[in-house]
Design an enzyme around this catalytic site. Structure first.
Site, PDB file in Angstrom:
ATOM      1  N   SER A  97       5.793   9.087 -14.620  1.00  8.64           N
ATOM      2  CA  SER A  97       6.043   8.508 -15.961  1.00  8.64           C
ATOM      3  C   SER A  97       7.533   8.405 -16.270  1.00  8.64           C
ATOM      4  O   SER A  97       7.975   8.694 -17.363  1.00  8.64           O
ATOM      5  CB  SER A  97       5.308   9.296 -17.048  1.00  8.64           C
ATOM      6  OG  SER A  97       5.726  10.657 -17.025  1.00  8.64           O
ATOM      7  N   ARG A  99       8.711   5.404 -15.234  1.00 14.21           N
ATOM      8  CA  ARG A  99       8.736   3.961 -14.990  1.00 14.21           C
ATOM      9  C   ARG A  99       9.342   3.638 -13.633  1.00 14.21           C
ATOM     10  O   ARG A  99       9.994   2.610 -13.473  1.00 14.21           O
ATOM     11  CB  ARG A  99       9.520   3.226 -16.098  1.00 14.21           C
ATOM     12  CG  ARG A  99       9.100   3.566 -17.509  1.00 14.21           C
ATOM     13  CD  ARG A  99       7.728   3.052 -17.893  1.00 14.21           C
ATOM     14  NE  ARG A  99       7.614   1.587 -17.779  1.00 14.21           N
ATOM     15  CZ  ARG A  99       6.467   0.969 -17.486  1.00 14.21           C
ATOM     16  NH1 ARG A  99       5.370   1.667 -17.245  1.00 14.21           N
ATOM     17  NH2 ARG A  99       6.423  -0.342 -17.394  1.00 14.21           N
ATOM     18  N   LEU A 100       9.123   4.542 -12.634  1.00 17.31           N
ATOM     19  CA  LEU A 100       9.676   4.308 -11.291  1.00 17.31           C
ATOM     20  C   LEU A 100       8.794   3.323 -10.508  1.00 17.31           C
ATOM     21  O   LEU A 100       9.296   2.532  -9.705  1.00 17.31           O
ATOM     22  CB  LEU A 100       9.788   5.642 -10.552  1.00 17.31           C
ATOM     23  CG  LEU A 100      10.750   5.735  -9.372  1.00 17.31           C
ATOM     24  CD1 LEU A 100      12.112   5.141  -9.733  1.00 17.31           C
ATOM     25  CD2 LEU A 100      10.911   7.179  -8.920  1.00 17.31           C
ATOM     26  N   ALA A 101       7.477   3.333 -10.783  1.00 14.43           N
ATOM     27  CA  ALA A 101       6.562   2.470 -10.008  1.00 14.43           C
ATOM     28  C   ALA A 101       6.953   0.987 -10.134  1.00 14.43           C
ATOM     29  O   ALA A 101       7.128   0.303  -9.125  1.00 14.43           O
ATOM     30  CB  ALA A 101       5.121   2.704 -10.455  1.00 14.43           C
ATOM     31  N   THR A 159      -4.515  -3.106  -3.786  1.00 14.58           N
ATOM     32  CA  THR A 159      -5.704  -2.574  -4.463  1.00 14.58           C
ATOM     33  C   THR A 159      -5.269  -1.387  -5.309  1.00 14.58           C
ATOM     34  O   THR A 159      -4.224  -0.789  -5.081  1.00 14.58           O
ATOM     35  CB  THR A 159      -6.756  -2.063  -3.450  1.00 14.58           C
ATOM     36  OG1 THR A 159      -6.149  -1.047  -2.646  1.00 14.58           O
ATOM     37  CG2 THR A 159      -7.291  -3.177  -2.583  1.00 14.58           C
ATOM     38  N   LEU A 216      -6.753  -0.479   3.574  1.00 15.26           N
ATOM     39  CA  LEU A 216      -6.869   0.931   3.964  1.00 15.26           C
ATOM     40  C   LEU A 216      -6.714   1.821   2.742  1.00 15.26           C
ATOM     41  O   LEU A 216      -6.010   1.428   1.802  1.00 15.26           O
ATOM     42  CB  LEU A 216      -5.804   1.257   5.006  1.00 15.26           C
ATOM     43  CG  LEU A 216      -5.843   0.329   6.221  1.00 15.26           C
ATOM     44  CD1 LEU A 216      -4.750   0.698   7.185  1.00 15.26           C
ATOM     45  CD2 LEU A 216      -7.217   0.399   6.879  1.00 15.26           C
ATOM     46  N   ASN A 248       0.831  -1.203   0.000  1.00 15.42           N
ATOM     47  CA  ASN A 248       0.000   0.000   0.000  1.00 15.42           C
ATOM     48  C   ASN A 248       0.868   1.257   0.000  1.00 15.42           C
ATOM     49  O   ASN A 248       2.075   1.180   0.178  1.00 15.42           O
ATOM     50  CB  ASN A 248      -0.918  -0.001   1.241  1.00 15.42           C
ATOM     51  CG  ASN A 248      -2.205   0.775   1.015  1.00 15.42           C
ATOM     52  OD1 ASN A 248      -2.299   1.604   0.104  1.00 15.42           O
ATOM     53  ND2 ASN A 248      -3.206   0.490   1.835  1.00 15.42           N
ATOM     54  N   PHE A 249       0.239   2.397  -0.229  1.00 14.07           N
ATOM     55  CA  PHE A 249       0.885   3.707  -0.135  1.00 14.07           C
ATOM     56  C   PHE A 249       2.037   3.894  -1.112  1.00 14.07           C
ATOM     57  O   PHE A 249       3.014   4.572  -0.801  1.00 14.07           O
ATOM     58  CB  PHE A 249       1.329   3.974   1.308  1.00 14.07           C
ATOM     59  CG  PHE A 249       0.219   3.790   2.309  1.00 14.07           C
ATOM     60  CD1 PHE A 249       0.282   2.801   3.270  1.00 14.07           C
ATOM     61  CD2 PHE A 249      -0.927   4.565   2.242  1.00 14.07           C
ATOM     62  CE1 PHE A 249      -0.753   2.590   4.174  1.00 14.07           C
ATOM     63  CE2 PHE A 249      -1.973   4.371   3.132  1.00 14.07           C
ATOM     64  CZ  PHE A 249      -1.887   3.380   4.104  1.00 14.07           C
ATOM     65  N   LEU A 250       1.897   3.306  -2.298  1.00 10.35           N
ATOM     66  CA  LEU A 250       2.880   3.586  -3.365  1.00 10.35           C
ATOM     67  C   LEU A 250       2.705   5.033  -3.777  1.00 10.35           C
ATOM     68  O   LEU A 250       1.609   5.439  -4.177  1.00 10.35           O
ATOM     69  CB  LEU A 250       2.636   2.663  -4.557  1.00 10.35           C
ATOM     70  CG  LEU A 250       3.311   3.021  -5.881  1.00 10.35           C
ATOM     71  CD1 LEU A 250       4.825   3.059  -5.727  1.00 10.35           C
ATOM     72  CD2 LEU A 250       2.920   2.009  -6.946  1.00 10.35           C
ATOM     73  N   CYS A 251       3.785   5.805  -3.596  1.00  9.95           N
ATOM     74  CA  CYS A 251       3.686   7.238  -3.887  1.00  9.95           C
ATOM     75  C   CYS A 251       4.972   7.719  -4.549  1.00  9.95           C
ATOM     76  O   CYS A 251       6.067   7.429  -4.068  1.00  9.95           O
ATOM     77  CB  CYS A 251       3.461   8.007  -2.588  1.00  9.95           C
ATOM     78  SG  CYS A 251       3.268   9.784  -2.857  1.00  9.95           S
TER      79      CYS A 251
HETATM   80  C1  LIG Z   1     -11.118   6.754  -1.414  1.00 10.65           C
HETATM   81  C2  LIG Z   1     -12.625   6.669  -1.352  1.00 10.65           C
HETATM   82  C3  LIG Z   1     -13.555   7.680  -1.664  1.00 10.65           C
HETATM   83  C4  LIG Z   1     -13.275   9.062  -2.118  1.00 10.65           C
HETATM   84  O1  LIG Z   1     -12.402   9.244  -2.949  1.00 10.65           O
HETATM   85  C5  LIG Z   1     -14.082  10.165  -1.526  1.00 10.65           C
HETATM   86  N1  LIG Z   1     -14.965  10.013  -0.496  1.00 10.65           N
HETATM   87  C6  LIG Z   1     -15.448  11.251  -0.251  1.00 10.65           C
HETATM   88  C7  LIG Z   1     -14.880  12.155  -1.126  1.00 10.65           C
HETATM   89  N2  LIG Z   1     -14.018  11.422  -1.915  1.00 10.65           N
HETATM   90  C8  LIG Z   1     -13.205  12.014  -2.995  1.00 10.65           C
HETATM   91  O2  LIG Z   1     -14.816   7.247  -1.539  1.00 10.65           O
HETATM   92  C9  LIG Z   1     -14.736   5.938  -1.133  1.00 10.65           C
HETATM   93  C10 LIG Z   1     -15.771   5.037  -0.864  1.00 10.65           C
HETATM   94  C11 LIG Z   1     -15.433   3.730  -0.457  1.00 10.65           C
HETATM   95  C12 LIG Z   1     -14.084   3.342  -0.305  1.00 10.65           C
HETATM   96  C13 LIG Z   1     -13.056   4.253  -0.564  1.00 10.65           C
HETATM   97  O3  LIG Z   1     -11.714   3.935  -0.435  1.00 10.65           O
HETATM   98  C14 LIG Z   1     -11.427   2.637   0.053  1.00 10.65           C
HETATM   99  C15 LIG Z   1      -9.971   2.541   0.431  1.00 10.65           C
HETATM  100  C16 LIG Z   1      -9.082   3.149  -0.649  1.00 10.65           C
HETATM  101  N3  LIG Z   1      -7.713   2.732  -0.447  1.00 10.65           N
HETATM  102  C17 LIG Z   1      -6.712   3.704  -0.856  1.00 10.65           C
HETATM  103  C18 LIG Z   1      -6.823   3.954  -2.339  1.00 10.65           C
HETATM  104  C19 LIG Z   1      -7.152   5.225  -2.759  1.00 10.65           C
HETATM  105  C20 LIG Z   1      -7.284   5.478  -4.101  1.00 10.65           C
HETATM  106  C21 LIG Z   1      -7.070   4.446  -4.993  1.00 10.65           C
HETATM  107  N4  LIG Z   1      -6.754   3.206  -4.564  1.00 10.65           N
HETATM  108  C22 LIG Z   1      -6.635   2.958  -3.252  1.00 10.65           C
HETATM  109  C23 LIG Z   1     -13.389   5.552  -0.993  1.00 10.65           C
END
Ligand SMILES: Cc1c(C(=O)c2nccn2C)oc2cccc(OCCCNCc3cccnc3)c12
Length: 397
Positions: free
Chosen positions: A124, A126-128, A150, A397, A114-117
């Protein structure tokens, strides 16, 4: 179903990371050091996932990472960073935490990634894939060969896809920050009235969870999650961490916690529990608000309908239980309560006035072939599927 790659041992895995571009170096982040925790927090604060129209950005805090990245069994080496060699500036991060998954009837020791940033200026390049390869190397060195992650992006073959849903608690604020819209022919006061909630909960025996509840809650969790195909299995210590938060956050007030859990105790027996985690959004360029307070449904269970026969009994119980979670979050001044279409959520989302979001979350298993798992939505229409529901028990998360 099962592992894809040929069986390897840690000895087959390189001891050294793949080379980076000259100006950059691999580092292991020490999240026990306040300044390094702060660097991760600000990297994600500036450069992590935003919604498509860049109105909101996740506001992960050090307090959140104390919970999300340091569960029992955590490893420093799974907190991987990339720094600029000359300045030491942190420009990329990726993390893993140990997790024992059950995929249908197979126990799969794995990590959750998680938290790949990656810093906006390094996109772009190709670091990911290089970051993913490095954390894979570190995990393989510990004889772990599978991973769960996810993404909102569609990558090769999700094992499941769930839909975002949102339950407004403070509709007016959601409207003013541009998240909720006013349907034609409906007034603002009608929308506010639609989402009104009682000021107190209604489930007899509902109380905050304490670590001493863990044994009963774990037993209830295991029984309830037995029906799902993709499940995170917990030891008692892991359950205490995930539902009661890190030791350092036990006596915080609920509104300052990152995880809040409640149990229903009747005659000394715990019959239900629910939990939600708190992760705000920074609201970008809005004159009145700079923060959106968001709760995410986490794990829950009930012994109602454990015989699996009567969905109506289960649906009624869950609507009442999660309905109380809405009341609790409203009283914590949360603005919106988010849930996916995973778990048994499609049994109560409509009843509790959750609206379908326009985004989806894909679940991926790395190096593990599994037949597709239902995500609580119809594959064609993407509408909620309360009948066949979901096979996804794990919450990322
Ligand atoms: C993120 C998120 C948002 C929103 O973006 C949001 N809600 C209110 C305003 N906004 C913009 O809404 C959800 C509903 C269910 C589960 C969710 O997220 C589940 C957990 C996400 N894991 C982290 C992640 C974030 C983005 C892409 N992949 C993983 C979210």
């Amino acid at each position: 179903e099962g592992p894809i790659d040929s069986l390897k041992t840690p000895a087959d895995i390189p001891d050294e990371p793949s080379p980076l571009l000259n100006d950059f170096e691999w580092v292991t982040i020490d999240l026990n050091k306040e300044d390094e925790m702060k660097q991760v927090e600000s990297l994600l604060y500036e450069h992590y996932v935003e919604d498509q129209d860049a109105t909101f950005r996740f506001a992960y805090s050090s307090r959140f990472f104390e919970w999300a990245l340091k569960p029992p069994g955590w490893r420093h080496e799974y907190h991987v960073g990339v720094r600029v060699r000359s300045t030491g500036k942190l420009v990329a991060f990726i993390s893993g935490i140990p997790s024992l998954l059950r995929v249908r009837n197979n126990k799969v020791p794995s990590v959750e990634i998680n938290f790949l940033c990656i810093h906006k200026k390094l996109r772009s390049k190709r670091l990911a894939p290089v970051l993913i390869k490095e954390i894979t190397r570190r995990v393989n060195k510990n004889d772990i060969w599978q991973a769960l992650y996810t993404s909102g992006a569609v990558l090769p073959t999700p094992v499941s896809t769930c839909r975002y849903t949102h339950r407004p608690l403070n509709w007016e604020k959601l409207y003013e920050v541009g998240f909720s819209s006013l349907p034609a022919g409906v007034t603002k006061s009608q929308m506010i009235a639609k989402y009104a909630l009682p000021s107190s909960t209604k489930t007899p025996g509902l109380r905050k969870m304490v670590p001493e509840d863990a044994a009963q809650v774990l037993e209830l969790y295991n029984k309830f999650q037995a029906k799902y195909d993709l499940v995170q299995e917990f030891t008692k210590d892991e359950l205490v961490h995930w539902l009661c938060g890190p030791d350092t956050q036990r006596d915080l007030e609920d509104k300052d916690k990152v995880i809040v859990s409640y149990v229903v105790e009747q005659d000394g027996k715990i019959t239900d529990f629910f939990s939600f985690y708190l992760l705000p959004f920074t609201v970008l360029n809005n004159s009145k608000y700079d923060r959106l307070n968001v709760a995410y449904l986490f794990y829950y269970a009930t012994d109602a309908g454990l015989d699996g026969k009567d969905d109506a009994v289960l649906a009624k119980r869950l609507s009442s239980l999660i309905g109380d979670a809405l009341v609790v979050t409203k009283n914590l001044k949360i603005d919106v309560f988010n849930a996916l279409t995973s778990q048994d959520n499609t049994l109560f989302l409509k009843d509790l006035k959750f609206g379908n979001g326009d985004a989806f979350l894909n679940f991926y298993l790395f190096n593990y072939k599994a037949f597709p798992i239902k995500g609580g939505i119809d594959p064609e229409t993407k509408e909620l599927d309360p009948v066949s529901r979901s096979g996804v028990g794990v919450v990322m998360l």
